[in-house]
Design an enzyme around this catalytic site. Sequence first.
Site, PDB file in Angstrom:
ATOM      1  N   PHE A  24       0.881  -1.194  -0.088  1.00  0.00           N
ATOM      2  CA  PHE A  24      -0.172   0.094   0.106  1.00  0.00           C
ATOM      3  C   PHE A  24       1.114   1.472  -0.139  1.00  0.00           C
ATOM      4  O   PHE A  24       2.038   1.356   0.907  1.00  0.00           O
ATOM      5  CB  PHE A  24      -0.825  -0.014   1.214  1.00  0.00           C
ATOM      6  CG  PHE A  24      -1.785   1.257   1.321  1.00  0.00           C
ATOM      7  CD1 PHE A  24      -2.823   1.263   0.437  1.00  0.00           C
ATOM      8  CD2 PHE A  24      -1.754   2.472   2.357  1.00  0.00           C
ATOM      9  CE1 PHE A  24      -3.675   2.439   0.336  1.00  0.00           C
ATOM     10  CE2 PHE A  24      -2.484   3.377   2.281  1.00  0.00           C
ATOM     11  CZ  PHE A  24      -3.604   3.522   1.374  1.00  0.00           C
ATOM     12  N   GLY A  25       0.628   2.064  -0.902  1.00  0.00           N
ATOM     13  CA  GLY A  25       1.383   3.190  -1.187  1.00  0.00           C
ATOM     14  C   GLY A  25       0.576   4.633  -0.569  1.00  0.00           C
ATOM     15  O   GLY A  25      -0.630   4.660  -1.332  1.00  0.00           O
ATOM     16  N   TYR A  26       0.890   5.435   0.084  1.00  0.00           N
ATOM     17  CA  TYR A  26       0.144   6.715   0.512  1.00  0.00           C
ATOM     18  C   TYR A  26       0.701   7.870   0.384  1.00  0.00           C
ATOM     19  O   TYR A  26       0.236   9.017   0.510  1.00  0.00           O
ATOM     20  CB  TYR A  26      -0.112   6.481   1.826  1.00  0.00           C
ATOM     21  CG  TYR A  26       0.735   6.273   3.012  1.00  0.00           C
ATOM     22  CD1 TYR A  26       1.508   7.549   3.475  1.00  0.00           C
ATOM     23  CD2 TYR A  26       1.185   5.145   3.191  1.00  0.00           C
ATOM     24  CE1 TYR A  26       2.571   7.366   4.247  1.00  0.00           C
ATOM     25  CE2 TYR A  26       2.468   5.194   4.004  1.00  0.00           C
ATOM     26  CZ  TYR A  26       2.875   6.278   4.681  1.00  0.00           C
ATOM     27  OH  TYR A  26       4.006   6.100   5.289  1.00  0.00           O
ATOM     28  N   GLY A  27       1.925   7.881  -0.233  1.00  0.00           N
ATOM     29  CA  GLY A  27       2.694   9.248  -0.181  1.00  0.00           C
ATOM     30  C   GLY A  27       3.455   9.137  -1.818  1.00  0.00           C
ATOM     31  O   GLY A  27       2.748   8.880  -2.847  1.00  0.00           O
ATOM     32  N   SER A  28       4.811   9.148  -1.848  1.00  0.00           N
ATOM     33  CA  SER A  28       5.583   9.212  -3.118  1.00  0.00           C
ATOM     34  C   SER A  28       5.286   7.891  -3.989  1.00  0.00           C
ATOM     35  O   SER A  28       5.321   7.668  -5.247  1.00  0.00           O
ATOM     36  CB  SER A  28       6.909   9.596  -3.102  1.00  0.00           C
ATOM     37  OG  SER A  28       7.740   8.681  -2.263  1.00  0.00           O
ATOM     38  N   GLU A  99      12.880   3.633   1.122  1.00  0.00           N
ATOM     39  CA  GLU A  99      12.243   3.783   2.484  1.00  0.00           C
ATOM     40  C   GLU A  99      13.072   3.670   3.592  1.00  0.00           C
ATOM     41  O   GLU A  99      12.464   3.634   4.464  1.00  0.00           O
ATOM     42  CB  GLU A  99      11.065   3.131   2.591  1.00  0.00           C
ATOM     43  CG  GLU A  99      10.125   3.196   1.286  1.00  0.00           C
ATOM     44  CD  GLU A  99       9.686   4.524   1.074  1.00  0.00           C
ATOM     45  OE1 GLU A  99       9.301   5.312   1.930  1.00  0.00           O
ATOM     46  OE2 GLU A  99       9.411   4.829  -0.423  1.00  0.00           O
TER      47      GLU A  99
END
Length: 184
Positions: A24-28, A99
Amino acid sequence: MTITTVEHNRLRQNFEGLSSVWLFGYGSLIYKVDFPFIEQRPATIEGWARRFWQGSHDHRGTPEAPGRVVTLIEQPGALCKGMAYRVSPEVFEHLDIREKNGYLRFSTPMVFHDDSSAEGLVYIATAENAAFLGPAPSVDIARQIARSSGPSGPNSEYLLKLAEALRALGDHDPHVFELESHLR
């Protein structure tokens, strides 16, 4: 000041026998997809709010002048929209390095836009990591973002691209859009 979490993340999950894993990606990770994926789907996770509370000493700032990037903060009832990617476990070799500045992998249930669901992994920089900057008045956060830049470019670009990507997902994130408004 870079807080390397690469080795710690490699010990957190066992991918043995798995051909794919949801991320799950929520930023870049929404707009800068520099990794191969098998499938991509909009998704939401519950109980988490996106905040520009993590310091970026390695991408959008420097050790002397850190930028600010997003992390997730527990908030009962909150919904965080983002993008889910089904990836091969080998992709985490790249993502763990990308990350590495304080982010750890955690397991999370995700709900896709067709109401189906899956378990996935998400990178979160918790308040316990040394690069965590925490809350500040939105004007101060926007000022820090406006003046910060690092090897990956201006911190303002990160904020503006994230706001644009969230609009494309049909998300209205008050925190992100307030910072965008101050920045402009």
